[in-house]
Every structure is written in C-alpha cells, then in structure tokens.
Design a protein around this motif. Structure first.
Motif, PDB file in Angstrom:
ATOM      1  N   ARG A  41       0.804  -1.080  -0.160  1.00 47.41           N
ATOM      2  CA  ARG A  41      -0.092  -0.030   0.132  1.00 47.41           C
ATOM      3  C   ARG A  41       1.029   1.200   0.018  1.00 47.41           C
ATOM      4  NH1 ARG A  41      -4.549   0.050   4.532  1.00 47.41           N
ATOM      5  NH2 ARG A  41      -2.613   0.574   5.897  1.00 47.41           N
ATOM      6  N   SER A  42       0.280   2.383  -0.157  1.00 50.86           N
ATOM      7  CA  SER A  42       1.102   3.544  -0.253  1.00 50.86           C
ATOM      8  C   SER A  42       2.056   3.850   1.044  1.00 50.86           C
ATOM      9  CB  SER A  42       0.126   4.957  -0.634  1.00 50.86           C
ATOM     10  OG  SER A  42      -0.754   4.815   0.297  1.00 50.86           O
ATOM     11  N   ASP A  43       1.501   3.534   1.932  1.00 52.98           N
ATOM     12  CA  ASP A  43       2.186   3.502   3.428  1.00 52.98           C
ATOM     13  C   ASP A  43       3.078   2.713   3.671  1.00 52.98           C
ATOM     14  OD1 ASP A  43       0.346   1.656   3.915  1.00 52.98           O
ATOM     15  OD2 ASP A  43      -0.391   2.325   5.765  1.00 52.98           O
ATOM     16  N   GLY A  44       3.435   1.447   2.679  1.00 50.30           N
ATOM     17  CA  GLY A  44       4.513   0.504   2.801  1.00 50.30           C
ATOM     18  C   GLY A  44       3.672  -0.749   3.149  1.00 50.30           C
ATOM     19  N   THR A  45       2.588  -0.805   3.569  1.00 47.11           N
ATOM     20  CA  THR A  45       1.827  -2.099   4.162  1.00 47.11           C
ATOM     21  C   THR A  45       1.708  -3.160   3.221  1.00 47.11           C
ATOM     22  OG1 THR A  45       0.671  -0.666   6.087  1.00 47.11           O
ATOM     23  CG2 THR A  45      -0.118  -2.716   5.388  1.00 47.11           C
ATOM     24  N   PRO A  46       2.444  -4.312   3.486  1.00 42.55           N
ATOM     25  CA  PRO A  46       2.153  -5.270   2.434  1.00 42.55           C
ATOM     26  C   PRO A  46       0.671  -5.828   2.289  1.00 42.55           C
ATOM     27  CG  PRO A  46       4.084  -5.829   3.914  1.00 42.55           C
ATOM     28  CD  PRO A  46       3.226  -4.641   4.630  1.00 42.55           C
ATOM     29  N   ALA A  47       0.264  -6.467   1.195  1.00 41.61           N
ATOM     30  CA  ALA A  47      -1.049  -6.751   0.893  1.00 41.61           C
ATOM     31  C   ALA A  47      -1.477  -7.984   1.930  1.00 41.61           C
ATOM     32  CB  ALA A  47      -1.159  -7.309  -0.515  1.00 41.61           C
ATOM     33  N   ILE A  48      -0.441  -8.593   2.023  1.00 43.04           N
ATOM     34  CA  ILE A  48      -0.756  -9.885   3.211  1.00 43.04           C
ATOM     35  C   ILE A  48      -1.051  -9.415   4.545  1.00 43.04           C
ATOM     36  CG2 ILE A  48       1.676 -10.379   3.739  1.00 43.04           C
ATOM     37  CD1 ILE A  48       0.839 -13.375   3.561  1.00 43.04           C
ATOM     38  N   VAL A  49      -0.432  -8.288   5.067  1.00 43.26           N
ATOM     39  CA  VAL A  49      -0.586  -7.870   6.219  1.00 43.26           C
ATOM     40  C   VAL A  49      -2.135  -6.930   6.309  1.00 43.26           C
ATOM     41  CG1 VAL A  49       0.069  -5.971   7.839  1.00 43.26           C
ATOM     42  CG2 VAL A  49       1.736  -7.196   6.824  1.00 43.26           C
ATOM     43  N   VAL A  50      -2.527  -6.406   5.243  1.00 40.35           N
ATOM     44  CA  VAL A  50      -3.746  -5.805   5.199  1.00 40.35           C
ATOM     45  C   VAL A  50      -4.778  -6.871   5.350  1.00 40.35           C
ATOM     46  CG1 VAL A  50      -5.325  -4.610   3.706  1.00 40.35           C
ATOM     47  CG2 VAL A  50      -2.896  -3.857   3.675  1.00 40.35           C
TER      48      VAL A  50
ATOM     49  N   ASP B  76      -4.674 -16.872   1.949  1.00 42.53           N
ATOM     50  CA  ASP B  76      -4.253 -18.043   1.328  1.00 42.53           C
ATOM     51  C   ASP B  76      -4.094 -17.789  -0.238  1.00 42.53           C
ATOM     52  OD1 ASP B  76      -4.265 -20.907   1.446  1.00 42.53           O
ATOM     53  OD2 ASP B  76      -5.982 -20.991   0.380  1.00 42.53           O
ATOM     54  N   VAL B  77      -4.844 -16.980  -0.760  1.00 41.69           N
ATOM     55  CA  VAL B  77      -4.464 -16.801  -2.156  1.00 41.69           C
ATOM     56  C   VAL B  77      -3.422 -16.114  -2.474  1.00 41.69           C
ATOM     57  CG1 VAL B  77      -5.359 -15.441  -4.367  1.00 41.69           C
ATOM     58  CG2 VAL B  77      -6.938 -16.720  -2.910  1.00 41.69           C
ATOM     59  N   LEU B  78      -2.648 -15.155  -1.457  1.00 39.82           N
ATOM     60  CA  LEU B  78      -1.584 -14.324  -1.847  1.00 39.82           C
ATOM     61  C   LEU B  78      -0.471 -15.313  -1.366  1.00 39.82           C
ATOM     62  CD1 LEU B  78      -2.660 -10.812   0.129  1.00 39.82           C
ATOM     63  CD2 LEU B  78      -1.938 -11.244  -2.299  1.00 39.82           C
ATOM     64  N   LEU B  79      -0.677 -16.346  -0.525  1.00 39.26           N
ATOM     65  CA  LEU B  79       0.641 -17.238  -0.285  1.00 39.26           C
ATOM     66  C   LEU B  79       0.649 -18.052  -1.366  1.00 39.26           C
ATOM     67  CD1 LEU B  79      -0.309 -17.954   3.806  1.00 39.26           C
ATOM     68  CD2 LEU B  79       1.578 -16.663   2.632  1.00 39.26           C
ATOM     69  N   GLN B  80      -0.231 -18.352  -1.998  1.00 38.35           N
ATOM     70  CA  GLN B  80      -0.126 -19.588  -3.128  1.00 38.35           C
ATOM     71  C   GLN B  80       0.443 -18.762  -4.226  1.00 38.35           C
ATOM     72  OE1 GLN B  80      -3.881 -21.638  -4.191  1.00 38.35           O
ATOM     73  NE2 GLN B  80      -4.537 -21.588  -2.031  1.00 38.35           N
TER      74      GLN B  80
END
Length: 236
Positions: free
Chosen positions: A16-25, A36-40
């Motif tokens: 994200r624009s503040d540096g937060t990874p999609a998996i954390v969001v 699960d989808v992101l991990l795959q």
C-alpha cells in the motif's frame, strides 16, 4: 477478484502507499481466503509493515485464528520481533488469547498480566467497552477533536447525526477516564452507544470525509484501518 488480478500479473507482494504489504492488510481484516490466495501466489509470509510487524503478529492481536492457521502452515516465523520489540507470542499473552498461545507452541497458558504494545482497539459488546493501550484510545480522542474542529458543531451534527457535546465529552473521557483492566495489561473505558457512535462518525470523517488534518503521527490510511476494524467488530 484477487485471484484474477494475480493471474494477470499483479504482484503478490504489492504494498500500500504507506508501505503495508497486501498480506498484512488481508490479515488485519481477518480475510483468511485472501491470505491463502496471496500465499499461493508467492507472497512473503513474513513481510513487515512500517512498524516492523508481520501478518502473523496482526492476526494474533486480532484473534483471527483461521488466518493464523494459514500463516503457520506457510511457515510464518513465530519468533520474529517487531520494531517495538513485540513477538506474536508476546501479543497473544498480552491479549490473553490462550487458544492462540497453544497454536504458537505454548504448553501452558494463563491469564497473565503481560504488557505489550497494541495496534488495535478492541470493542467489547457487553456494556460497549473499548480496550487497548492509552495511546490508541487517545488517538480516538484526537480523531474526535479534529473532526469537531474541522466541521464545527452544526455541520458535525448535520453530517453525523451525533450530538456535538456528546462527541466532545467522550474525547475528554478517552483522555482522562481510561483505567487499567483488572488482571490484564490493557486499559479500557466503558462508553455509551451514543459515545461509540460519535467515535465511529469521527473516524468516518477522517477516513472518507473532507478533513485533511490527521492526528500527529497518523495517516488517513491508518484512520481507515481503525474504522474498518471497529466496523468488523460491530458486525457492519
């Protein structure tokens, strides 16, 4: 939709624009399917946000056990340490999440008073109780102050339907009446339904309204995060 985007080349490690990874969001939102989808798709299970916290740490703090399971199966580092010195296990102990402690490998778990640094305010439905660190509760007070100052009493009441005096009073209470919980390390404040509605309305204004001023050290995205977490706890 996420699976489709990844199929067509989206980066599983997008931030994200503040540096937060999609998996954390996704973990913060309790979306185990997205995790699960992101991990795959190859997302880094131990990617960190701006505070040095991983998806596992956020899932533990929010008691998202299905997300925790997915992350642990993907090899998430239980012993990772955040910038403020927290581990997933410390967070589980501090929030007294015994089931999570066992998931993380503890053999014995009790209701210990363990001090931690919290990144979430918990809404307890019985009696409308807000629980978290004083800094997080004071953040809500700042959100109320800013929204009231920006809109003025009349526009505040027109836009939110909440009484301005109630909003101002709960901001004071969030600063002055928060007390330590008995036998636990968090702090808490019991509020009325109207006071909680005022807090939520102020978050909406800072997250999606015309207000441009943000609390010191906070961003609009963080206001959105807090609002979404509160909405989820309230079933909205």
């Amino acid at each position: 939709m996420l699976r489709l985007l990844l199929t067509y080349g989206a980066n599983a490690n997008q931030r994200r624009s503040d540096g937060t990874p999609a998996i954390v969001v996704a973990a913060r939102r309790g979306d185990h399917a997205a995790v699960d989808v992101l991990l795959q798709a190859g997302a880094d299970v131990d990617a960190r946000d701006g505070r040095g916290r991983t998806a596992l740490m956020h899932a533990v703090e929010r008691d998202e056990q299905r997300v925790i399971t997915a992350l642990l199966l993907a090899g998430a580092a239980i012993g990772a340490v955040s910038a403020d010195g927290m581990t997933a296990l410390q967070l589980a102990r501090g929030w007294q999440r015994q089931n999570v402690q066992f998931m993380l490998g503890e053999r014995h778990a009790g209701l210990d008073d363990v001090p931690i640094v919290r990144t979430v305010v918990r809404a307890v439905p019985t009696g409308v109780r807000l629980a978290g660190d004083p800094q997080m509760l004071q953040l809500l007070a700042s959100v109320l102050d800013i929204a009231l100052d920006d809109l003025g009493d009349n526009e505040w009441e027109t836009r939110t339907g909440a009484d301005a005096d109630t909003a101002r009073a709960v901001a004071v209470r969030l600063r002055e009446e928060v007390v330590p919980a008995a036998n636990a390390s968090w702090h808490q404040l019991d509020v009325t339904a109207d006071e909680l509605a005022a807090v939520r309305s102020a978050l909406v204004e800072l997250a999606y309204g015309t207000t441009r001023v943000m609390p010191a050290g906070a961003s609009r995205l963080e206001s959105i995060d807090v609002l979404e977490e509160l909405n989820r706890q309230l079933g909205r």
